[in-house]
Design an enzyme around this catalytic site. Structure first.
Site, PDB file in Angstrom:
ATOM      1  N   LYS A 186       0.866  -1.189   0.000  1.00  0.00           N
ATOM      2  CA  LYS A 186       0.000   0.000   0.000  1.00  0.00           C
ATOM      3  C   LYS A 186       0.894   1.227   0.000  1.00  0.00           C
ATOM      4  CE  LYS A 186      -4.459   0.903   0.230  1.00  0.00           C
ATOM      5  NZ  LYS A 186      -5.597   0.052  -0.141  1.00  0.00           N
ATOM      6  N   ASP A 214      -7.116   4.219  -4.418  1.00  0.00           N
ATOM      7  CA  ASP A 214      -7.744   4.086  -3.101  1.00  0.00           C
ATOM      8  C   ASP A 214      -8.343   5.464  -2.812  1.00  0.00           C
ATOM      9  OD1 ASP A 214      -7.820   2.060  -0.682  1.00  0.00           O
ATOM     10  OD2 ASP A 214      -7.390   3.978   0.242  1.00  0.00           O
TER      11      ASP A 214
HETATM   12  P1  NDP Z   1     -12.988   7.714  -2.574  1.00  0.00           P
HETATM   13  O1  NDP Z   1     -11.904   8.709  -2.446  1.00  0.00           O
HETATM   14  O2  NDP Z   1     -13.624   7.497  -3.877  1.00  0.00           O
HETATM   15  O3  NDP Z   1     -14.137   8.039  -1.521  1.00  0.00           O
HETATM   16  C1  NDP Z   1     -13.866   8.104  -0.172  1.00  0.00           C
HETATM   17  C2  NDP Z   1     -15.147   8.443   0.559  1.00  0.00           C
HETATM   18  O4  NDP Z   1     -14.933   8.301   1.954  1.00  0.00           O
HETATM   19  C3  NDP Z   1     -15.577   9.870   0.343  1.00  0.00           C
HETATM   20  O5  NDP Z   1     -16.971   9.948   0.451  1.00  0.00           O
HETATM   21  C4  NDP Z   1     -14.887  10.583   1.509  1.00  0.00           C
HETATM   22  O6  NDP Z   1     -15.495  11.797   1.886  1.00  0.00           O
HETATM   23  C5  NDP Z   1     -15.068   9.574   2.598  1.00  0.00           C
HETATM   24  N1  NDP Z   1     -13.998   9.736   3.588  1.00  0.00           N
HETATM   25  C6  NDP Z   1     -12.675   9.641   3.384  1.00  0.00           C
HETATM   26  N2  NDP Z   1     -11.991   9.887   4.502  1.00  0.00           N
HETATM   27  C7  NDP Z   1     -12.932  10.162   5.434  1.00  0.00           C
HETATM   28  C8  NDP Z   1     -12.868  10.477   6.793  1.00  0.00           C
HETATM   29  N3  NDP Z   1     -11.678  10.573   7.430  1.00  0.00           N
HETATM   30  N4  NDP Z   1     -14.044  10.648   7.454  1.00  0.00           N
HETATM   31  C9  NDP Z   1     -15.238  10.546   6.803  1.00  0.00           C
HETATM   32  N5  NDP Z   1     -15.351  10.255   5.504  1.00  0.00           N
HETATM   33  C10 NDP Z   1     -14.220  10.053   4.832  1.00  0.00           C
HETATM   34  O7  NDP Z   1     -12.387   6.355  -2.004  1.00  0.00           O
HETATM   35  P2  NDP Z   1     -12.885   4.858  -2.204  1.00  0.00           P
HETATM   36  O8  NDP Z   1     -14.362   4.823  -2.348  1.00  0.00           O
HETATM   37  O9  NDP Z   1     -12.036   4.246  -3.235  1.00  0.00           O
HETATM   38  O10 NDP Z   1     -12.463   4.214  -0.811  1.00  0.00           O
HETATM   39  C11 NDP Z   1     -13.356   4.100   0.290  1.00  0.00           C
HETATM   40  C12 NDP Z   1     -12.887   2.981   1.205  1.00  0.00           C
HETATM   41  O11 NDP Z   1     -12.867   1.746   0.463  1.00  0.00           O
HETATM   42  C13 NDP Z   1     -11.476   3.134   1.769  1.00  0.00           C
HETATM   43  O12 NDP Z   1     -11.434   2.556   3.057  1.00  0.00           O
HETATM   44  C14 NDP Z   1     -10.628   2.295   0.816  1.00  0.00           C
HETATM   45  O13 NDP Z   1      -9.437   1.856   1.415  1.00  0.00           O
HETATM   46  C15 NDP Z   1     -11.581   1.137   0.566  1.00  0.00           C
HETATM   47  N6  NDP Z   1     -11.331   0.347  -0.634  1.00  0.00           N
HETATM   48  C16 NDP Z   1     -11.250   0.910  -1.868  1.00  0.00           C
HETATM   49  C17 NDP Z   1     -11.052   0.115  -2.985  1.00  0.00           C
HETATM   50  C18 NDP Z   1     -11.075   0.677  -4.361  1.00  0.00           C
HETATM   51  O14 NDP Z   1     -10.998  -0.125  -5.293  1.00  0.00           O
HETATM   52  N7  NDP Z   1     -11.170   1.967  -4.563  1.00  0.00           N
HETATM   53  C19 NDP Z   1     -10.842  -1.326  -2.854  1.00  0.00           C
HETATM   54  C20 NDP Z   1     -11.026  -1.835  -1.518  1.00  0.00           C
HETATM   55  C21 NDP Z   1     -11.238  -1.008  -0.465  1.00  0.00           C
HETATM   56  P3  NDP Z   1     -14.715  13.175   1.552  1.00  0.00           P
HETATM   57  O15 NDP Z   1     -14.898  13.375   0.091  1.00  0.00           O
HETATM   58  O16 NDP Z   1     -15.397  14.195   2.388  1.00  0.00           O
HETATM   59  O17 NDP Z   1     -13.278  12.968   1.949  1.00  0.00           O
HETATM   60  O1  2IT Z   2      -7.871  -1.694  -0.600  1.00  0.00           O
HETATM   61  C1  2IT Z   2      -7.855  -2.178  -1.749  1.00  0.00           C
HETATM   62  O2  2IT Z   2      -8.031  -3.379  -1.947  1.00  0.00           O
HETATM   63  C2  2IT Z   2      -7.654  -1.270  -2.872  1.00  0.00           C
HETATM   64  N1  2IT Z   2      -7.566  -0.060  -2.672  1.00  0.00           N
HETATM   65  C3  2IT Z   2      -7.522  -1.808  -4.264  1.00  0.00           C
HETATM   66  C4  2IT Z   2      -6.129  -2.310  -4.513  1.00  0.00           C
HETATM   67  C5  2IT Z   2      -5.830  -2.728  -5.919  1.00  0.00           C
HETATM   68  O3  2IT Z   2      -4.648  -3.041  -6.139  1.00  0.00           O
HETATM   69  O4  2IT Z   2      -6.711  -2.768  -6.783  1.00  0.00           O
END
Ligand code: NDP
Ligand code: 2IT
Length: 452
Positions: free
Chosen positions: A130, A170
């Site tokens: 990561k 992420d």
């Molecule tokens: P995005 O940046 O697309 O969205 C993040 C969302 O979470 C936004 O709505 C953001 O709000 C909110 N957020 C972030 N930080 C905070 C905080 N400290 N408190 C409250 N709200 C918060 O990210 P993703 O949707 O990609 O990721 C969301 C989660 O999913 C994370 O935990 C990530 O690690 C996990 N994840 C993502 C994957 C992927 O493929 N993208 C794969 C697996 C897991 P704001 O805009 O106000 O910051």
């Molecule tokens: O937390 C996760 O699994 C991710 N942000 C996606 C990682 C990836 O390599 O697609």
């Protein structure tokens, strides 16, 4: 050597705390996994003798670097960047990059540790890593973001590679950022390889990568419900976040006949009792991806919806809950409130959204509870298939990839059932199942290598 010669769980955690002072998120993630693993390896001398868990909980390396860039106004800005390469026993390091002011070494170490187990669960050959930066993309122009991404990659390129370490998106890193970083990697190395996933379709990206994490989380929830003779159809669902994972989880819930009542961002949550249907969701995607606005605007746009400033959505009564924003966004008290209000299933789209007290509350209540390393593995799974497509220089069709995603999520579900069940008890401890199933493959590969 006998098992009793070895440290017990408490001594192990004390050691982790001592070696990682102040790294609360990392210690939390290790503790959650270690509880189940210590129980499982109680009578397995080899895993103790070769210090397998101790070695997985010590990253192979943590690279930390300075990222300098010049903003639109000519100011020189200095950020910190990291790549944590946790473990490559079963494949190249693989895991996302996060740009958010809350990023610290502890956060990235917890994410890389979790990723090691998650990637193992997918059944694909991927190790765990990561990376990220404390850079805050909010309010920055496209050009600011481009210059930052280029500077970030100017250091990162030395540490990554299609067979070495393959980052992806992420929080704060989506298609735009991946494009800028891939462009810079290609410029520096003069190589067009699958060094990043989540790429645009024009330059080596895979169909359904964008949807995969959110969709996969809902498939996992569906698998758990099906096992007990239930379904998503007609269920009220509370979702947090409004980014990539949250919006595609909401989309799939709608497609399967559920009703999405909430979404959130760091400013608070919106509650729409009428349901956030496909049309409203398209509006949210445009708000977040194009205008990069705040979720509170939803309540001004859609009649009957309310915005709750600075609050989290877990107080809203629901059948199913999907935390899809960030770590530790669901506390013990909030978990108990969900259970009290009748919630029967939780699937974690975000990484480690529930704190240890909350996890214990869900376990005690014996509801269907899918931990993040199992439930959100769909994203990295399709990333793994993007790597395969890049290596073979082919692009698979959408239906083929959709089928793979469904199958991979079912495979993870079934592995959790295999390791998370107890004889004579129908209830599955998916936390234990995911931890042990994820551990075994990595551990056995490490045993094969000897002490390296
Ligand atoms: P995005 O940046 O697309 O969205 C993040 C969302 O979470 C936004 O709505 C953001 O709000 C909110 N957020 C972030 N930080 C905070 C905080 N400290 N408190 C409250 N709200 C918060 O990210 P993703 O949707 O990609 O990721 C969301 C989660 O999913 C994370 O935990 C990530 O690690 C996990 N994840 C993502 C994957 C992927 O493929 N993208 C794969 C697996 C897991 P704001 O805009 O106000 O910051
Ligand atoms: O937390 C996760 O699994 C991710 N942000 C996606 C990682 C990836 O390599 O697609």
């Amino acid at each position: 050597m006998s098992v009793s010669d070895h440290v017990d769980f408490n001594q192990f955690i004390e050691g982790v705390k001592k070696r990682n002072p102040g790294q609360l998120e990392f210690v939390q993630a290790v503790q959650e996994v270690a509880e189940d693993i210590f129980d499982y390896i109680g009578d397995k001398v080899e895993y103790h003798e070769y210090q397998i868990l101790r070695r997985i909980a010590e990253p192979d390396r943590v690279v930390s670097f300075r990222v300098c860039w010049e903003d639109d106004n000519g100011n020189i800005r200095v950020q910190r960047g990291w790549r944590v390469q946790n473990n490559n026993a079963i494949g190249p390091y693989k895991g996302g990059i996060r740009f958010h002011p809350s990023v610290t070494e502890s956060v990235l170490k917890f994410l890389a540790f979790e990723q090691t187990f998650k990637n193992s669960l997918t059944g694909l050959p991927m190790g765990g890593g990561k990376g990220g930066s404390n850079f805050n993309p909010k309010g920055k122009s496209d050009h600011d973001v481009m210059r930052f991404c280029q500077s970030f990659m100017t250091e990162l390129y030395r540490h990554v590679g299609a067979d070495v370490d393959v980052p992806a998106g992420d929080i704060g890193v989506g298609g735009r950022e991946i494009g800028y970083m891939f462009g810079q990697y290609k410029r520096i190395t003069n190589q067009f390889t699958g060094v990043l996933t989540g790429k645009g379709l024009e330059y080596g990206g895979s169909l359904i990568r964008t949807e995969a994490t959110g969709y996969g989380t809902v498939y996992f929830l569906q698998d758990m419900l099906e096992r007990v003779g239930d379904s998503i159809d007609g269920k009220n669902c509370v979702v947090s976040g409004s980014g990539n994972v949250a919006t595609y989880a909401a989309e799939k819930i709608n497609q399967l006949g559920g009703k999405v009542l909430t979404l959130s961002d760091s400013g608070g949550f919106i509650h729409d009792p009428a349901g956030i249907d496909a049309e409203k969701l398209a509006w949210v995607k445009e708000l977040k991806e194009v205008r990069r606005g705040r979720i509170e605007e939803y309540a001004k746009e859609f009649k009957g919806a309310e915005f709750h400033e600075g609050e989290r959505p877990w107080v809203v009564p629901c059948d199913l809950a999907l935390p899809c924003a960030t770590q530790n966004e669901l506390s013990g008290d909030e978990a108990r409130a969900l259970v009290k209000n009748g919630c029967l299933g939780v699937a974690e789209g975000a990484n480690m959204p529930t704190d240890l007290d909350g996890i214990n509350a869900f376990k005690e209540a014996r509801i269907l509870y899918a931990p993040s390393k199992a439930a959100n593995a769909g994203g990295v799974a399709i990333s793994g298939l993007e790597m395969s497509q890049n290596s073979a220089r082919v692009s698979w069709r959408e239906q083929e990839l959709q089928d793979h995603l469904v199958e991979i999520m079912r495979g993870i579900h079934d592995r959790c059932v295999e390791y998370g069940g107890t004889a004579g008890d129908e209830h599955i401890d998916y936390v234990r199942g995911a931890n042990i199933a994820g551990f075994v493959k990595v551990a056995d590969a490490m045993l094969a290598y000897g002490v390296v």
